[in-house]
Design an enzyme around this catalytic site. Structure first.
Site, mmCIF file in Angstrom:
data_model
loop_
_atom_site.group_PDB
_atom_site.id
_atom_site.type_symbol
_atom_site.label_atom_id
_atom_site.label_comp_id
_atom_site.label_asym_id
_atom_site.label_seq_id
_atom_site.Cartn_x
_atom_site.Cartn_y
_atom_site.Cartn_z
ATOM 1 N N GLU A 311 -18.707 4.041 3.405
ATOM 2 C CA GLU A 311 -19.142 2.886 2.619
ATOM 3 C C GLU A 311 -17.940 1.986 2.321
ATOM 4 O OE1 GLU A 311 -21.093 2.151 -1.844
ATOM 5 O OE2 GLU A 311 -20.023 4.004 -1.358
ATOM 6 N N LYS A 368 -27.648 -1.056 1.036
ATOM 7 C CA LYS A 368 -27.805 -0.044 -0.012
ATOM 8 C C LYS A 368 -28.832 -0.504 -1.037
ATOM 9 C CE LYS A 368 -24.934 2.629 -3.240
ATOM 10 N NZ LYS A 368 -23.543 2.807 -3.725
ATOM 11 N N CYS A 419 -24.006 6.326 -0.091
ATOM 12 C CA CYS A 419 -23.478 6.905 -1.319
ATOM 13 C C CYS A 419 -24.558 7.439 -2.262
ATOM 14 C CB CYS A 419 -22.589 5.888 -2.024
ATOM 15 S SG CYS A 419 -21.359 6.651 -3.123
#
Length: 546
Positions: A311, A368, A419
Site C-alpha cells: 500500500e 481502498k 490494509c
C-alpha cells in the site's frame, strides 16, 4: 470506638465485595486478550468467557431471590470484561505515538493515542455490556436456552459492530494462526461460525459450574443422609461440542488442494522498508523508487509472472506514475506489476492498487473502501479536523472506493484488499463470489508495534481459509507473506527489513458455503433462539391461564 471501627471495616468489606465481580471480569477479559499476538495463548479463548457468564447468571439469580440478595448489576463487570479484552488485544494502537513526524507535539500525540486506545476499548466494553444486559433478563429460562440465546446474541452484536468503520477483534481471530483446524469452520458461514463455537463452549462450561454449585447447595440442605448424585451434563456437552467442532474443522483442513499446472502463478513480493516518517520527504520518495525498482528487477530476473508492492509503495498520484523508474522497469522487463499509489477522484484522492501489464499500461485499479478512522479520515471533521492530523503523506481529502469493485488482471480476476480491509470478511467473500481466483493483499503497518502486523497476518489467514484461496501479502515493513487455502504460511518476511521473495500460488474457482451463502448461521441462531424463547413463553402463558 470499637463499633465505629467495625462499621468502617464493614463498609470497606461491602465495597470490596461490590468491586470483586468487576475485577474478576477484567481479569478474564485480559486472559481473552492474551489469545492474540504478541502472546498467542489461543486456548484461553475456550474458557476466558466463563467467569463473566457465571457472574451474569448468578447476578440474575440473586436479584430474583425473595428477598433479593445484594448483587452488582451485570453491566459493570461486562464493561470491564470488554475493556480488558479489547484493551489488551488492541494495545498495538499505542504504537502510533509519538506523531512528531506529522507535526503533532509530543503531549497532544500522547493524548490522541490514549483517546484512540481508550475509545475502541470502551466501545468493545459497551457491546459486551449490551450482551450481559439481555442475558440477565433470561433468568428462569432453561440453561440450554441461555446458551443458545447468548451465542446468537454475541454473533449478532459482532455482525452489527463489523458493519461499522471500527472493527478488528472478533472472538474468531483469537484462534488464528495457531489453531487452523477450528478456523476452517469459517468456510461454512464465515468467522461467526468460530465465534459461535467459542461462545457456546464457554456458555456450557459456565452453566455446568452454576448448576454444580446449585446441586451442592441442594445436597447440603437435603434432609436425606444419602448424597445426591450429580452428573454434569453441561460439561459433558461442552467437551462433546469442542471435540465435534474440531473434528469438522479437521475434515475441512484435510481436504487436498488441487494444484493444476495451468493454474500456477509465480508472484514476487517487494517489502521496501520505508519508514512512514520519511513519506513526506524527498529522501523517502527517492528510497521508495530505488528499493521497489531494484526489487522488481531482481524478481523479474528470477522469472516471476508478476510483482506485488505494498500500500502506498510510491506515495504519488496516478498521473505521475508513468514518470517513475519503477514503471520504466516494467516497460523494459515486461513483467506485470501491482503498484500501490494514490488515485484521483475530482478534488479528492484514493489509496489504490494499480495493475500494470507487460506494456506498462494501467489495465485495472482497486480503491481502498475501508478507511482507518483518524488514520485516513477524520470522523466529525468539522469539529476535530483542526486538532487531529491524518496519518497520510498528502494534504488532500481522502475518500473510500466503492464497495462493489472487481479487480481484473492479465491472469484473471483477483480478490484485492488494501490494509485495514483484511478485518472485513464480507469484502473478500463478495469478490470471491464474483469470480476472484486469488488474493492480493497490500498493506502498510509501519505506524504500529510488531504485534499489529502479526495480527494482520492472522486476519489474512482467516480470509484465505474462508474463501479457499491462495494469498500473496505485501507490506512496507512486515510482515509480508504467502498463504495457501488451508491457512498455512508458506513464507513470512522479517520485520523492519528490506526483502524480496517469490512463491508459486494457484488460481482457484471453488466456492465454499460461506462464499455462496454468506453468514447464514447468525440469522439462523437469532431466529431459532427467538422462536424457542417465544414458544416457552407461550407455554408458560397457557399453563397460567389453565
Amino acid at each position: 470506638m470499637q463499633k465505629k471501627q467495625n462499621k468502617k471495616q464493614g463498609r470497606q468489606g461491602e465495597k470490596l465485595t461490590a468491586l470483586l465481580p468487576c475485577l474478576i471480569a477484567l481479569a478474564s477479559g485480559i486472559l481473552m486478550g492474551l489469545t492474540v499476538a504478541p502472546v498467542g495463548a489461543w486456548f484461553l479463548a475456550w474458557i476466558a468467557l466463563v467467569p463473566l457468564w457465571v457472574l451474569v447468571v448468578t447476578s440474575a439469580k440473586r436479584k430474583n431471590q425473595s428477598p433479593p440478595a445484594p448483587s452488582s448489576p451485570p453491566a459493570p463487570p461486562a464493561l470491564f470484561w470488554g475493556i480488558g479484552y479489547h484493551g489488551v488485544a488492541l494495545s498495538w494502537i499505542t504504537g502510533i505515538h509519538p506523531m512528531t513526524w506529522l507535526g503533532v507535539p509530543w503531549l497532544p500525540s500522547l493524548a490522541i493515542t490514549l483517546f484512540c486506545w481508550g475509545f475502541i476499548s470502551l466501545l468493545g466494553g459497551v457491546f459486551v455490556a449490551i450482551w450481559a444486559a439481555v442475558m440477565v433478563r433470561l433468568n428462569g429460562q432453561k440453561p440450554w436456552l441461555r446458551v443458545l440465546i447468548g451465542t446468537a446474541l454475541w454473533c449478532g452484536l459482532e455482525s452489527l459492530w463489523s458493519a461499522g468503520p471500527l472493527w478488528w477483534s472478533s472472538l474468531a481471530y483469537t484462534q488464528s494462526p495457531h489453531n487452523l483446524v477450528i478456523v476452517h469452520l469459517g468456510q461454512l458461514s464465515g468467522p461467526n461460525t468460530v465465534t459461535a463455537g467459542i461462545v457456546a463452549v464457554n456458555g456450557l462450561i459456565a452453566e455446568g459450574w452454576t448448576n454444580r454449585r446449585d446441586a451442592e447447595g441442594a445436597e447440603r440442605t437435603s434432609v436425606s443422609s444419602a448424597p445426591l448424585r450429580f452428573v454434569n451434563k453441561y460439561w459433558v456437552s461442552a467437551t462433546g461440542l469442542l471435540i465435534t467442532l474440531h473434528l469438522i474443522g479437521f475434515i475441512l483442513y484435510s481436504r487436498p488442494i488441487a494444484q493444476l499446472p495451468e493454474a500456477a502463478l509465480k508472484v514476487g513480493i517487494v517489502q521496501g522498508n520505508i519508514p512512514n516518517r520519511l513519506l513526506r520527504s524527498s529522501e523517502g520518495f527517492r528510497r521508495a523508487q530505488e528499493n521497489y525498482t531494484s526489487g522488481y528487477i531482481t524478481l523479474a530476473n528470477q522469472g516471476v509472472d508478476a510483482v506485488l508492492t505494498p500500500e502506498g509503495a510510491l506515495p504519488i498520484f496516478q498521473r505521475n506514475l508513468m514518470e517513475t523508474a519503477l514503471v520504466a522497469a516494467v516497460k523494459e522487463k515486461g513483467v506485470v506489476a501491482w503498484i500501490g499509489a494514490f488515485g484521483e477522484r475530482r478534488d479528492s484522492y484514493t489509496i489504490s492498487l494499480f495493475t500494470f501489464n507487460s506494456k506498462s499500461e494501467i489495465v485495472s485499479r482497486y480503491d481502498k473502501s475501508k478507511l482507518v478512522p483518524l488514520g485516513e479520515y477524520i470522523p466529525f471533521e468539522g469539529i476535530l479536523g483542526g486538532i487531529i492530523q491524518r496519518l497520510s503523506p498528502l494534504e488532500a481529502h481522502q475518500v473510500p472506493g466503492s464497495t462493489n469493485q472487481i479487480f481484473d488482471t492479465p491472469f484473471g480476476r483477483a480478490i484485492a484488499s488494501i490494509c485495514y480491509e483484511s478485518a472485513f470478511p464480507e469484502q473478500f467473500r463478495r469478490q470471491a463470489a464474483a469470480g476472484g481466483q486469488f488474493i492480493l493483499s497490500s498493506s502498510n503497518d509501519a505506524h504500529y508495534t510488531a504485534s499489529m502486523p502479526f495480527q494482520h497476518h492472522a486476519q489474512d489467514i482467516m480470509r484465505a481459509i474462508e474463501t479457499d484461496r491462495w494469498s500473496a501479502r505485501a507490506t512496507n515493513t512486515g510482515y509480508s507473506g504467502f498463504i495457501d487455502p488451508h491457512g498455512r504460511t508458506l513464507w513470512i518476511s522479517g520485520y523492519n527489513t528490506y526483502e524480496t521473495h517469490a512463491e508459486t500460488i494457484y488460481r482457484r474457482q471453488t466456492q465454499t458455503l460461506y462464499v455462496r451463502w454468506g453468514d447464514w448461521l447468525t440469522p439462523l441462531l437469532l431466529i431459532s433462539s427467538g422462536g424457542a424463547w417465544l414458544l416457552i413463553q407461550l407455554s408458560h402463558t397457557r399453563k397460567i391461564s389453565d
